[in-house]
Motif scaffolding. Structure first.
Motif, PDB file in Angstrom:
ATOM      1  N   SER A 140      -1.350  12.256  -4.923  1.00 30.02           N
ATOM      2  CA  SER A 140      -0.639  12.404  -3.652  1.00 30.02           C
ATOM      3  C   SER A 140      -1.349  11.657  -2.531  1.00 30.02           C
ATOM      4  N   MET A 141      -2.677  11.773  -2.504  1.00 26.45           N
ATOM      5  CA  MET A 141      -3.459  11.111  -1.453  1.00 26.45           C
ATOM      6  C   MET A 141      -3.387   9.597  -1.574  1.00 26.45           C
ATOM      7  N   PHE A 142      -3.636   9.073  -2.774  1.00 30.10           N
ATOM      8  CA  PHE A 142      -3.611   7.618  -2.978  1.00 30.10           C
ATOM      9  C   PHE A 142      -2.214   7.049  -2.684  1.00 30.10           C
ATOM     10  N   LEU A 143      -1.177   7.688  -3.234  1.00 31.83           N
ATOM     11  CA  LEU A 143       0.191   7.178  -3.058  1.00 31.83           C
ATOM     12  C   LEU A 143       0.631   7.263  -1.602  1.00 31.83           C
ATOM     13  N   SER A 144       0.288   8.362  -0.926  1.00 27.52           N
ATOM     14  CA  SER A 144       0.673   8.538   0.480  1.00 27.52           C
ATOM     15  C   SER A 144       0.029   7.482   1.367  1.00 27.52           C
ATOM     16  N   ILE A 145      -1.234   7.189   1.105  1.00 29.85           N
ATOM     17  CA  ILE A 145      -1.941   6.199   1.926  1.00 29.85           C
ATOM     18  C   ILE A 145      -1.412   4.794   1.645  1.00 29.85           C
ATOM     19  N   TRP A 146      -1.065   4.520   0.404  1.00 32.31           N
ATOM     20  CA  TRP A 146      -0.421   3.232   0.086  1.00 32.31           C
ATOM     21  C   TRP A 146       0.897   3.100   0.841  1.00 32.31           C
ATOM     22  N   LEU A 147       1.700   4.164   0.823  1.00 33.05           N
ATOM     23  CA  LEU A 147       2.988   4.137   1.531  1.00 33.05           C
ATOM     24  C   LEU A 147       2.782   3.981   3.028  1.00 33.05           C
ATOM     25  N   CYS A 148       1.803   4.704   3.563  1.00 32.21           N
ATOM     26  CA  CYS A 148       1.496   4.616   4.996  1.00 32.21           C
ATOM     27  C   CYS A 148       1.145   3.181   5.379  1.00 32.21           C
ATOM     28  N   ASP A 149       0.249   2.569   4.608  1.00 30.93           N
ATOM     29  CA  ASP A 149      -0.166   1.182   4.873  1.00 30.93           C
ATOM     30  C   ASP A 149       1.018   0.222   4.767  1.00 30.93           C
ATOM     31  N   THR A 150       1.850   0.426   3.729  1.00 30.10           N
ATOM     32  CA  THR A 150       2.985  -0.473   3.475  1.00 30.10           C
ATOM     33  C   THR A 150       4.024  -0.384   4.591  1.00 30.10           C
ATOM     34  N   PHE A 151       4.403   0.838   4.958  1.00 29.82           N
ATOM     35  CA  PHE A 151       5.405   1.018   6.014  1.00 29.82           C
ATOM     36  C   PHE A 151       4.875   0.529   7.357  1.00 29.82           C
ATOM     37  N   ALA A 152       3.596   0.815   7.618  1.00 29.17           N
ATOM     38  CA  ALA A 152       2.988   0.379   8.889  1.00 29.17           C
ATOM     39  C   ALA A 152       3.000  -1.141   8.977  1.00 29.17           C
ATOM     40  N   PHE A 153       2.693  -1.797   7.869  1.00 29.84           N
ATOM     41  CA  PHE A 153       2.660  -3.264   7.862  1.00 29.84           C
ATOM     42  C   PHE A 153       4.066  -3.849   8.015  1.00 29.84           C
ATOM     43  N   ILE A 154       5.019  -3.349   7.221  1.00 29.08           N
ATOM     44  CA  ILE A 154       6.382  -3.909   7.232  1.00 29.08           C
ATOM     45  C   ILE A 154       7.040  -3.736   8.593  1.00 29.08           C
ATOM     46  N   PHE A 155       7.050  -2.503   9.099  1.00 26.22           N
ATOM     47  CA  PHE A 155       7.737  -2.248  10.374  1.00 26.22           C
ATOM     48  C   PHE A 155       6.944  -2.776  11.561  1.00 26.22           C
ATOM     49  N   GLY A 156       5.615  -2.700  11.462  1.00 30.31           N
ATOM     50  CA  GLY A 156       4.773  -3.192  12.557  1.00 30.31           C
ATOM     51  C   GLY A 156       4.869  -4.691  12.723  1.00 30.31           C
ATOM     52  N   SER A 157       4.812  -5.423  11.602  1.00 37.94           N
ATOM     53  CA  SER A 157       4.844  -6.889  11.681  1.00 37.94           C
ATOM     54  C   SER A 157       6.248  -7.417  11.982  1.00 37.94           C
ATOM     55  N   SER A 158       7.268  -6.682  11.562  1.00 33.78           N
ATOM     56  CA  SER A 158       8.647  -7.155  11.761  1.00 33.78           C
ATOM     57  C   SER A 158       9.216  -6.789  13.128  1.00 33.78           C
ATOM     58  N   TYR A 159       8.930  -5.556  13.568  1.00 40.87           N
ATOM     59  CA  TYR A 159       9.605  -5.066  14.789  1.00 40.87           C
ATOM     60  C   TYR A 159       8.653  -4.588  15.885  1.00 40.87           C
ATOM     61  N   ASN A 171      -3.544  -6.716  15.364  1.00 39.96           N
ATOM     62  CA  ASN A 171      -2.247  -6.827  14.688  1.00 39.96           C
ATOM     63  C   ASN A 171      -1.492  -5.506  14.562  1.00 39.96           C
ATOM     64  N   LYS A 172      -2.184  -4.393  14.798  1.00 41.28           N
ATOM     65  CA  LYS A 172      -1.530  -3.091  14.609  1.00 41.28           C
ATOM     66  C   LYS A 172      -0.700  -2.711  15.842  1.00 41.28           C
ATOM     67  N   THR A 173       0.481  -2.141  15.575  1.00 42.40           N
ATOM     68  CA  THR A 173       1.383  -1.753  16.667  1.00 42.40           C
ATOM     69  C   THR A 173       1.687  -0.258  16.594  1.00 42.40           C
TER      70      THR A 173
END
Length: 270
Positions: A140-159, A171-173
């Motif tokens: 749960s911890m590993f998968l949640s942090i992967w998802l957190c990083d992925t969503f933060a990168f995708i939405f942060g870099s795009s919008y 680079n973080k928003t």
């Protein structure tokens, strides 16, 4: 780019396999050996990142972090950790007295910070995996942090427009951080709904898990960025081609893991 894909294709399934088999793979403590390797490589990157200029103190970091990993694997009493940390600090002061370097206070302080950060913060993953519900909690911890990083990168870099902390991590928003935070609840809530851990875990516990992963995970990332900004480097090393160093991959986990452990400990859920 190819090497980055290779790290993903080989690394992620291998990591999941190691988490799942834990320390019972044909009597080989596979998960311990993996985290031990992570800690030793992190210690190497740490010595370089904070520019410790005393070889004996560098060696003492490897030694203390190795001993702490064994203490955690054996789940020893907290008194052993206090003895180790106190002994490490005293040893480093003696080293600086006998082999004076250019910046003794910096060496001693950064060395102690590294032993706690790598030795216990990252090492606490061993305690979580070895707990009563270690497999599901660690996944749960590993998968949640992967998802957190992925969503933060995708939405942060795009919008994302408004910077979260431009002086620390340009680079973080804020938008990325919010979507990363929300994504951290996906896995805990899926577990709550479809694979409940046990009747001792209530909905609030799963929500706290998501909060820990989404908030402290991102603070771990920012904490490492703070040190990299001071050292004026982008990655702690290039050991993971295209993914930076070991510390770069475990920065979020290094904050989320000890907080999760303390929460589980005080809730008597271990």
């Amino acid at each position: 780019k190819n090497s980055r894909v290779l790290v993903n294709v080989v690394g992620i399934p291998l990591l999941l396999f190691i988490i799942i088999v834990g320390n019972d793979f044909y009597e080989i403590p596979l998960f311990f050996l993996f985290i031990f390797s992570v800690m030793i490589l992190s210690a190497y990157e740490w010595n370089s990142l904070v520019r410790i200029d005393n070889k004996l103190i560098k060696i003492s970091n490897y030694l203390s972090i190795s001993i702490m990993s064994v203490f955690l694997y054996l789940n020893l009493s907290m008194i052993y950790f206090l003895i180790l940390i106190s002994g490490h600090l005293i040893l480093n002061i003696i080293i600086e007295i006998l082999h004076h370097s250019e910046k003794p206070s910096s060496n001693i302080s950064y060395s102690l910070l590294g032993v706690v950060w790598i030795g216990f913060f990252i090492g606490s993953i061993l305690l979580i995996r070895d707990s009563s519900f270690g497999l599901i909690l660690t996944l749960s911890m590993f998968l949640s942090i992967w998802l957190c990083d992925t969503f933060a990168f995708i939405f942060g870099s795009s919008y994302g427009k408004t910077k979260l902390s431009p002086s620390v991590s340009p680079n973080k928003t804020w938008l990325g951080a919010v979507f990363g935070f929300l994504a951290s609840f996906i896995v805990p809530l899926m577990i709550y709904n479809f694979f409940p851990i046990s009747e001792n875990f209530i909905l609030v516990d799963y929500l706290v898990f998501g909060f820990i992963f989404g908030v402290f995970g991102q603070f771990g990332d920012l904490a490492e960025s703070l040190l990299k900004r001071q050292a004026n480097i982008k990655d702690t090393s290039n050991i993971l081609q295209g993914h930076g160093g070991i510390l770069d991959r475990f920065d979020s986990l290094s904050f989320a893991s000890p907080i999760l452990f303390f929460f589980l400990y005080f809730r008597a859920l271990l």
